[in-house]
Design an enzyme around this catalytic site. Structure first.
Site, PDB file in Angstrom:
ATOM      1  N   SER A  35       0.810  -1.214   0.000  1.00  0.00           N
ATOM      2  CA  SER A  35       0.000   0.000   0.000  1.00  0.00           C
ATOM      3  C   SER A  35       0.842   1.262   0.000  1.00  0.00           C
ATOM      4  CB  SER A  35      -0.918   0.011   1.226  1.00  0.00           C
ATOM      5  OG  SER A  35      -0.164  -0.064   2.421  1.00  0.00           O
TER       6      SER A  35
ATOM      7  N   HIS B 184      -2.719  -3.283  -5.989  1.00  0.00           N
ATOM      8  CA  HIS B 184      -3.088  -2.931  -4.614  1.00  0.00           C
ATOM      9  C   HIS B 184      -4.597  -3.021  -4.448  1.00  0.00           C
ATOM     10  CE1 HIS B 184      -3.475   0.437  -1.386  1.00  0.00           C
ATOM     11  NE2 HIS B 184      -3.517  -0.765  -0.829  1.00  0.00           N
TER      12      HIS B 184
ATOM     13  N   GLU C  59      -5.804  -0.574  -7.227  1.00  0.00           N
ATOM     14  CA  GLU C  59      -4.828   0.422  -7.663  1.00  0.00           C
ATOM     15  C   GLU C  59      -3.661  -0.279  -8.356  1.00  0.00           C
ATOM     16  OE1 GLU C  59      -3.442   4.378  -5.477  1.00  0.00           O
ATOM     17  OE2 GLU C  59      -2.892   2.576  -4.378  1.00  0.00           O
TER      18      GLU C  59
ATOM     19  N   ASN D 260      -3.368   5.801  -0.454  1.00  0.00           N
ATOM     20  CA  ASN D 260      -2.867   6.065   0.896  1.00  0.00           C
ATOM     21  C   ASN D 260      -2.178   7.414   1.032  1.00  0.00           C
ATOM     22  OD1 ASN D 260      -3.847   3.902   2.290  1.00  0.00           O
ATOM     23  ND2 ASN D 260      -2.128   2.588   1.820  1.00  0.00           N
TER      24      ASN D 260
END
Length: 286
Positions: free
Chosen positions: A123, A144, A156, A194
């Site tokens: 992440s 991800h 992602e 993130n």
């Protein structure tokens, strides 16, 4: 080089929350899956998690019992990394520690077919740095998944410095074959999700620690004010406060003080209050 038509068997390294989720959605989508972890009990726990999740989907009539049974039969658990040798794509979902991920990728580079694609579910960590542990950095990509994998639609795709465009295309195609919707990020700290999500959570923790509002009002205000399903403190509990702290510390190291972890977040992790998984975070859970 692999393309979506040649993907039949998916390897998953890690049988925890993310790994078991990736294994489940891959099997439900018709792929054979080999899920590996380092201890038999970890593998069994992962398989039990999958069984429980599939049962919930059956109870909600989202899949039939026959479909659940067929998906479960496609999943093999193992502690032997060599069992991933025939996988067409391997997705690593181990802990967020660069040295551990590099060791895994170095080993995968040795045991898998030369054309196999190696993906990481990281992440926050650099795809390029992870890929440098292999002799095939052009075949390493970030895939991800969002947590919980079984329910969240988004994936992602993260492009490393040397990731081949064909591998990027395959990562999108594979994720979409799992009935996911993708977006793409360059290999920058935190990527898209993130890089933005962790400061939001971190500021929510600061606001609570500094007495801006109660935790309930912080979460209620963000849910009603921004139309998100969970506020920052509730979401942090669901993700795991230790996971949030690790991600925020990585971003702090890479991007400076604007990502410095809130003191209360560190204190809660030190106390062992990690959120839903321990029964106590910012809230209590049965």
């Amino acid at each position: 080089m692999r393309d979506i038509e040649t993907i039949e068997t998916v390897g998953v390294v890690g049988a925890g929350t993310m790994g078991s989720g990736i294994a489940q959605v891959s099997a439900v989508s018709g792929y054979d899956v080999v899920m590996r972890d380092i201890e038999p009990e970890f593998v069994e726990n992962g398989l039990d998690t999958i069984d429980g999740s599939l049962s919930k989907f059956v109870d909600k009539e989202q899949i039939t019992q026959d479909e659940a049974d067929a998906a479960r039969e496609r999943i093999e658990g193992t502690t032997d990394l060599a069992d991933l040798a025939d996988c067409d794509i391997v997705i690593e979902a181990a802990v967020e520690k660069m040295d551990i991920k590099q060791d895994i990728f170095a080993d995968l580079d040795e045991v898998t077919d030369d054309e196999a694609v190696l993906a990481t579910n990281t992440s926050t960590l650099s795809i390029t740095t992870i890929a440098s542990a292999t002799d095939r950095p052009e075949q390493v990509v970030g895939i991800h998944f969002m947590n919980p994998v079984q329910l969240m639609e988004g994936v992602e795709i993260v492009v490393g410095e040397k990731t081949d465009p064909g591998v990027v295309e395959l990562a999108h195609d594979f994720s979409e074959a799992l009935d996911k919707t993708t977006w793409e990020s360059d290999d920058k700290p935190g990527f898209v999700s993130n890089r933005i999500l962790m400061p939001w959570i971190n500021e929510g923790v600061r606001a609570f620690d500094e007495g801006v509002a109660t935790k309930e009002d912080i979460d209620r205000g963000m849910k009603l004010g921004t139309n998100v399903p969970m506020g920052p403190l509730e979401l942090a509990d669901h993700i795991g406060l230790d996971v949030c702290l690790d991600a925020t510390q990585t971003l702090h190291e890479e991007l400076g003080d604007r990502y410095k972890p809130a003191y209360l977040l560190k204190r809660k992790v030190d106390a062992g209050d990690l959120g839903k998984k321990t029964g106590q975070g910012f809230y209590e859970y049965d």
